[in-house]
Design an enzyme around this catalytic site. Structure first.
Site, PDB file in Angstrom:
ATOM      1  N   SER A 141     -63.883  24.025  61.867  1.00  0.00           N
ATOM      2  CA  SER A 141     -64.078  22.568  62.253  1.00  0.00           C
ATOM      3  C   SER A 141     -65.217  22.605  63.330  1.00  0.00           C
ATOM      4  O   SER A 141     -65.377  23.498  64.220  1.00  0.00           O
ATOM      5  CB  SER A 141     -63.152  21.752  62.644  1.00  0.00           C
ATOM      6  OG  SER A 141     -63.425  20.638  63.391  1.00  0.00           O
ATOM      7  N   TYR A 154     -56.003  22.077  68.294  1.00  0.00           N
ATOM      8  CA  TYR A 154     -56.487  22.232  66.844  1.00  0.00           C
ATOM      9  C   TYR A 154     -57.837  23.051  66.930  1.00  0.00           C
ATOM     10  O   TYR A 154     -57.975  23.917  65.993  1.00  0.00           O
ATOM     11  CB  TYR A 154     -57.099  20.679  66.502  1.00  0.00           C
ATOM     12  CG  TYR A 154     -57.577  20.508  65.211  1.00  0.00           C
ATOM     13  CD1 TYR A 154     -56.882  20.439  64.244  1.00  0.00           C
ATOM     14  CD2 TYR A 154     -59.033  20.173  65.183  1.00  0.00           C
ATOM     15  CE1 TYR A 154     -57.936  20.469  62.759  1.00  0.00           C
ATOM     16  CE2 TYR A 154     -59.746  19.944  64.004  1.00  0.00           C
ATOM     17  CZ  TYR A 154     -59.088  20.147  62.853  1.00  0.00           C
ATOM     18  OH  TYR A 154     -59.789  19.830  61.615  1.00  0.00           O
TER      19      TYR A 154
HETATM   20  P1  NAP Z   1     -56.257  15.391  54.943  1.00  0.00           P
HETATM   21  O1  NAP Z   1     -57.137  14.178  54.228  1.00  0.00           O
HETATM   22  O2  NAP Z   1     -55.503  14.940  55.696  1.00  0.00           O
HETATM   23  O3  NAP Z   1     -55.880  16.058  53.716  1.00  0.00           O
HETATM   24  C1  NAP Z   1     -55.040  17.412  53.895  1.00  0.00           C
HETATM   25  C2  NAP Z   1     -54.613  17.894  52.493  1.00  0.00           C
HETATM   26  O4  NAP Z   1     -54.176  19.344  53.018  1.00  0.00           O
HETATM   27  C3  NAP Z   1     -53.752  17.259  51.789  1.00  0.00           C
HETATM   28  O5  NAP Z   1     -53.831  17.583  50.427  1.00  0.00           O
HETATM   29  C4  NAP Z   1     -52.465  17.685  52.171  1.00  0.00           C
HETATM   30  O6  NAP Z   1     -51.384  17.821  51.158  1.00  0.00           O
HETATM   31  C5  NAP Z   1     -52.773  19.100  52.426  1.00  0.00           C
HETATM   32  N1  NAP Z   1     -51.826  19.983  53.204  1.00  0.00           N
HETATM   33  C6  NAP Z   1     -51.171  19.705  54.629  1.00  0.00           C
HETATM   34  N2  NAP Z   1     -50.228  20.365  54.862  1.00  0.00           N
HETATM   35  C7  NAP Z   1     -50.331  21.548  54.032  1.00  0.00           C
HETATM   36  C8  NAP Z   1     -49.499  22.599  53.781  1.00  0.00           C
HETATM   37  N3  NAP Z   1     -48.529  22.854  54.914  1.00  0.00           N
HETATM   38  N4  NAP Z   1     -49.428  23.111  52.667  1.00  0.00           N
HETATM   39  C9  NAP Z   1     -50.418  22.831  51.642  1.00  0.00           C
HETATM   40  N5  NAP Z   1     -51.044  21.878  51.742  1.00  0.00           N
HETATM   41  C10 NAP Z   1     -51.128  21.013  52.654  1.00  0.00           C
HETATM   42  O7  NAP Z   1     -57.333  16.388  55.495  1.00  0.00           O
HETATM   43  P2  NAP Z   1     -58.798  16.652  55.191  1.00  0.00           P
HETATM   44  O8  NAP Z   1     -59.561  15.591  56.028  1.00  0.00           O
HETATM   45  O9  NAP Z   1     -59.150  16.251  53.903  1.00  0.00           O
HETATM   46  O10 NAP Z   1     -59.159  18.099  55.666  1.00  0.00           O
HETATM   47  C11 NAP Z   1     -59.232  19.086  55.002  1.00  0.00           C
HETATM   48  C12 NAP Z   1     -59.851  20.221  56.036  1.00  0.00           C
HETATM   49  O11 NAP Z   1     -60.958  19.866  56.438  1.00  0.00           O
HETATM   50  C13 NAP Z   1     -58.934  20.696  56.940  1.00  0.00           C
HETATM   51  O12 NAP Z   1     -58.521  22.226  57.150  1.00  0.00           O
HETATM   52  C14 NAP Z   1     -59.344  20.154  58.139  1.00  0.00           C
HETATM   53  O13 NAP Z   1     -58.821  20.681  59.154  1.00  0.00           O
HETATM   54  C15 NAP Z   1     -60.788  20.365  57.961  1.00  0.00           C
HETATM   55  N6  NAP Z   1     -61.885  19.398  58.610  1.00  0.00           N
HETATM   56  C16 NAP Z   1     -61.455  18.019  58.511  1.00  0.00           C
HETATM   57  C17 NAP Z   1     -62.336  17.251  59.029  1.00  0.00           C
HETATM   58  C18 NAP Z   1     -62.322  15.553  58.980  1.00  0.00           C
HETATM   59  O14 NAP Z   1     -63.111  15.022  59.997  1.00  0.00           O
HETATM   60  N7  NAP Z   1     -61.883  14.986  57.860  1.00  0.00           N
HETATM   61  C19 NAP Z   1     -63.071  17.705  60.121  1.00  0.00           C
HETATM   62  C20 NAP Z   1     -63.302  19.134  60.286  1.00  0.00           C
HETATM   63  C21 NAP Z   1     -62.552  19.980  59.447  1.00  0.00           C
HETATM   64  P3  NAP Z   1     -49.958  16.966  51.094  1.00  0.00           P
HETATM   65  O15 NAP Z   1     -50.342  15.510  51.248  1.00  0.00           O
HETATM   66  O16 NAP Z   1     -49.466  17.599  50.088  1.00  0.00           O
HETATM   67  O17 NAP Z   1     -49.283  17.540  52.368  1.00  0.00           O
END
Ligand code: NAP
Length: 246
Positions: A141, A154
């Protein structure tokens, strides 16, 4: 494309958010896609159906990435269905914000378990099971660079992912497998938007000189580059995909 020639991409946390956009994009690029999820079975199955309706191949597979047994079974399922895995995208992640004074043990433990141990669990399987010539894309991130208050735990999990990315790229010497990380900035998903007042969202959206939030598809485009034919010489790197905030 015939089944035999198709490369297989395993995307963790692909039921929604950035992971779902990555699964769709990689399927469009011709990959067979394993759509991993932990809880959200229905969205994962719906995504698989939409990929199939568009002529692609996909399979939904439940596994909590923090559990090494689940992760082993996830690779088993991919091998049984499609013969192996070529691309691993370690997208699954959670974010729980708190200043140090208020941070709770359970929250610390869970973020380490999913973000850092989850990445470790899949990389350990990939070390022996990813096919030669493959690609690994981990998820960091941009907060590792921004270091805003409240993001300590985080950001620490993601700094660990960046370190492991560089080390693992070297450990895979001789396999023709690249290992890189994407470090998104604020991206319009549940993880980022949940619990934030609109004025905070608006302020964070203006941080980038491009003056908007990232969309899941922006990040999927960057992952598709690292997983695709044009990134073969990029290895052990962290790519900050954030519109220029840092
Ligand atoms: P999100 O919308 O909350 O989606 C998270 C996904 O991860 C969901 O499909 C969830 O599935 C799955 N997940 C959560 N816990 C899990 C586990 N223990 N095992 C398997 N799957 C799991 O998050 P996102 O924003 O798309 O984030 C994706 C990645 O990008 C993450 O690594 C996050 O840290 C990174 N990131 C995001 C941002 C941002 O601003 N959004 C910025 C920097 C980095 P279920 O619903 O089935 O649990």
């Amino acid at each position: 494309m015939s089944t035999q020639n198709q490369k297989v991409a395993l995307v963790t946390g692909a039921s929604r958010g950035i992971g779902a956009a990555i699964a769709q994009r990689l399927a469009r690029d011709g990959f067979t896609v394993i759509v991993n999820y932990a809880e959200s079975a229905e969205p994962a199955e719906a995504l698989v159906r939409s990929i199939q309706q568009a002529g692609g191949q996909a399979l939904a597979a439940k596994a909590d990435v923090s559990d090494p047994t689940d992760v082993r079974r996830l690779f088993d399922a991919a091998e049984t269905a499609f013969g192996g895995v070529d691309v691993l995208v370690n997208n699954a992640g959670i974010m729980q914000l708190a200043n140090m004074a208020d941070a709770e043990d359970a929250s610390f433990d869970r973020q380490i378990a999913v973000n850092l141990k989850g990445t470790f669990n899949t990389l350990r399987e990939a070390a022996t099971r990813l096919r030669n010539g493959g690609r690994i894309v981990n998820f960091s991130s941009s907060v590792v660079g921004l270091l805003q208050p409240g993001y300590g735990v985080y950001a620490a999990t993601k700094a660990g992912v960046e370190a492991i990315t560089g080390v693992f790229a070297k450990e895979l010497r001789g396999r023709s497998i690249t290992v890189n990380a994407i470090a998104p900035g604020p991206t319009a998903t549940n993880l980022f938007l949940k619990g934030k007042p609109q004025e905070v969202v608006d302020r964070l959206a203006k941080l980038a000189p491009l003056e908007r939030l990232g969309q899941p598809e922006d990040i999927a485009d960057a992952v598709a580059f690292l997983a695709g034919p044009d990134a073969g010489w990029i290895n052990g790197q962290v790519l900050r995909a954030n519109g220029g905030i840092i």
